[in-house]
Write a protein that holds these residues in place. Structure first.
Motif, short mmCIF file in Angstrom:
data_model
loop_
_atom_site.label_atom_id
_atom_site.label_comp_id
_atom_site.label_asym_id
_atom_site.label_seq_id
_atom_site.Cartn_x
_atom_site.Cartn_y
_atom_site.Cartn_z
N PHE A 141 0.81 -1.48 -0.20
CA PHE A 141 0.19 0.27 0.02
C PHE A 141 0.76 1.47 0.01
O PHE A 141 0.87 2.52 -0.96
N ARG A 142 2.00 0.98 1.39
CA ARG A 142 2.71 2.62 1.22
C ARG A 142 3.12 2.48 -0.39
O ARG A 142 3.63 3.49 -0.46
N VAL A 143 4.16 1.39 -0.94
CA VAL A 143 4.99 2.14 -2.40
C VAL A 143 4.07 2.48 -3.54
O VAL A 143 4.41 3.79 -3.63
N ASN A 144 2.96 1.34 -3.49
CA ASN A 144 2.09 2.61 -4.93
C ASN A 144 1.21 3.49 -4.26
O ASN A 144 1.48 4.08 -4.78
N LEU A 145 1.18 4.06 -2.96
CA LEU A 145 0.73 5.70 -2.82
C LEU A 145 1.57 6.55 -3.31
O LEU A 145 1.51 7.25 -4.18
N ALA A 146 2.70 5.91 -2.49
CA ALA A 146 3.90 6.94 -2.44
C ALA A 146 4.35 6.86 -4.48
O ALA A 146 4.55 8.27 -4.82
N PHE A 147 4.77 6.04 -5.29
CA PHE A 147 4.27 6.26 -6.64
C PHE A 147 3.49 7.05 -6.93
O PHE A 147 3.71 7.46 -8.46
N ALA A 148 2.21 6.73 -6.79
CA ALA A 148 0.89 7.67 -7.26
C ALA A 148 1.44 8.76 -7.29
O ALA A 148 1.35 9.66 -7.98
N PHE A 149 1.35 9.25 -5.77
CA PHE A 149 1.52 10.94 -6.02
C PHE A 149 3.07 11.64 -6.45
O PHE A 149 2.77 12.45 -6.70
N THR A 150 3.90 9.84 -6.25
CA THR A 150 4.68 11.63 -6.98
C THR A 150 4.61 11.33 -8.24
O THR A 150 5.20 12.17 -9.60
N LEU A 151 4.30 9.90 -8.97
CA LEU A 151 4.10 10.17 -10.92
C LEU A 151 2.95 11.56 -11.13
O LEU A 151 2.95 11.89 -12.49
N ALA A 152 1.82 11.70 -10.14
CA ALA A 152 0.50 12.21 -10.37
C ALA A 152 1.43 14.18 -10.08
O ALA A 152 1.06 15.19 -11.53
N LEU A 153 2.27 13.75 -9.46
CA LEU A 153 3.20 15.47 -9.67
C LEU A 153 4.03 15.85 -10.98
O LEU A 153 4.10 16.99 -11.40
N LEU A 154 4.92 14.46 -11.15
CA LEU A 154 5.54 14.85 -12.39
C LEU A 154 4.67 14.89 -13.67
O LEU A 154 5.14 15.16 -14.25
N LEU A 155 3.50 13.85 -14.02
CA LEU A 155 2.43 14.18 -15.06
C LEU A 155 2.32 15.29 -15.11
O LEU A 155 2.57 15.80 -15.88
N SER A 156 1.83 15.85 -13.81
CA SER A 156 1.35 17.59 -14.14
C SER A 156 2.14 19.03 -14.35
O SER A 156 2.16 19.75 -15.45
#
Length: 299
Positions: free
Chosen positions: A82-97
């Motif tokens: 869960f923590r790995v998934n959430l950390a990657f998701a927030f980081t990638l959302a920021l980078l994608l934006s």
């Protein structure tokens, strides 16, 4: 195959075929309606935004869903996933934006600066309930998974058509993506009782090591699915890409339906066998599944 899981697999195959078939029919019907309500350029611009989104989603989770389904009981820690998934998701959302202007310049489509950040929201929204969804697959609860998928798809299609009829244009294709992921997470959390805890997330290294093996296959799939869209959009523009993508999705629907059913059933079943090994291993079951996939999808 052990007798204890055979009924679950037969039931799973039934629900997968029924649910996936229903979703494909809904999707095809929606595309036919949307073709009357939207312009080819709208589909093309969405495909451009989707290319950037899928490139980021390629790295999202780093195979945590597959890890949850297949991990051996003694190594299993859903908190770490869960923590790995959430950390990657927030980081990638920021980078994608932040990368939205790059996508806009690459395709020559300024409006991607607005569309790509909205799609980026889908990553953390989907991550909130991703582990619960994977736990449903680990338990071979295909009926619950397919009912959820069908309801979420029906919601997304209804929203899509409503927005298109209201004259929303490309937004009719963009907005349902984060809504779909949020609805999926909410339903996953309702269907499975597991919740993340504040305790130590030992095993994050196992999740990342497992995910590194998944990444190669995901990259190959991304290139096969999206590289042609990038080339058509870059060279011919949004109108040509919209027509090309619409036709491609319709033409490949039967083969994708068969492959989707087989893959979604095979992975949890083979993972279950790996956790409860039988004589002969997984090779015979894998070969049987492969033969059926070729037989059904080949024509």
């Amino acid at each position: 195959m052990s007798g204890s899981i055979r009924p679950a697999l037969y039931s799973g195959a039934f629900w997968l075929a029924l649910g996936t078939g229903g979703q494909k029919i809904l999707g095809l019907g929606a595309r036919i309606v949307l073709a009357r309500l939207l312009f080819p350029e709208d589909f093309g611009v969405f495909a451009m935004a989707a290319f950037a989104y899928e490139l980021a989603a390629l790295w999202s989770g780093m195979g945590t869903s597959q890890y949850v389904v297949s991990a051996k009981d003694q190594d299993f820690n859903p908190n770490a996933a869960f923590r790995v998934n959430l950390a990657f998701a927030f980081t990638l959302a920021l980078l994608l934006s932040l990368a939205a202007p790059v996508a806009a310049r690459f395709f020559g489509e300024p409006d991607l600066r607005m569309y790509v950040p909205v799609l980026a929201l889908s990553l953390p929204l989907g991550a909130l309930g991703a582990v619960n969804g994977s736990l449903l697959l680990r338990d071979l609860r295909m009926d619950a998974v397919e009912r959820r998928r069908f309801l979420v798809e029906a919601l997304a299609v209804t929203l899509m058509i409503s927005l298109a009829a209201a004259g929303a244009g490309v937004w009719a294709l963009i907005v349902p993506v984060p809504v779909r992921n949020l609805a999926t997470s909410i339903m996953n959390l309702r269907l499975h009782p597991w919740r993340p805890s504040r305790g130590p997330a030992a095993g994050a290294g196992n999740v990342l090591r497992y995910g590194s093996h998944i990444l190669g296959s995901r990259l190959a799939k991304f290139l096969g699915d999206q590289l042609d869209n990038a080339a058509v959009g870059r060279v011919l523009g949004s109108g040509a890409l919209g027509i090309y993508d619409f036709g491609y999705q319709a033409a490949t629907m039967p083969a994708r339906w068969v492959g989707d059913v087989a893959n979604r059933l095979a992975f949890p079943a083979l993972a279950h066998r790996a956790r409860h090994p039988l004589a002969g291993g997984n090779a015979p079951a894998f070969l049987r599944i492969s033969r059926w996939m070729v037989f059904l999808a080949g024509p």
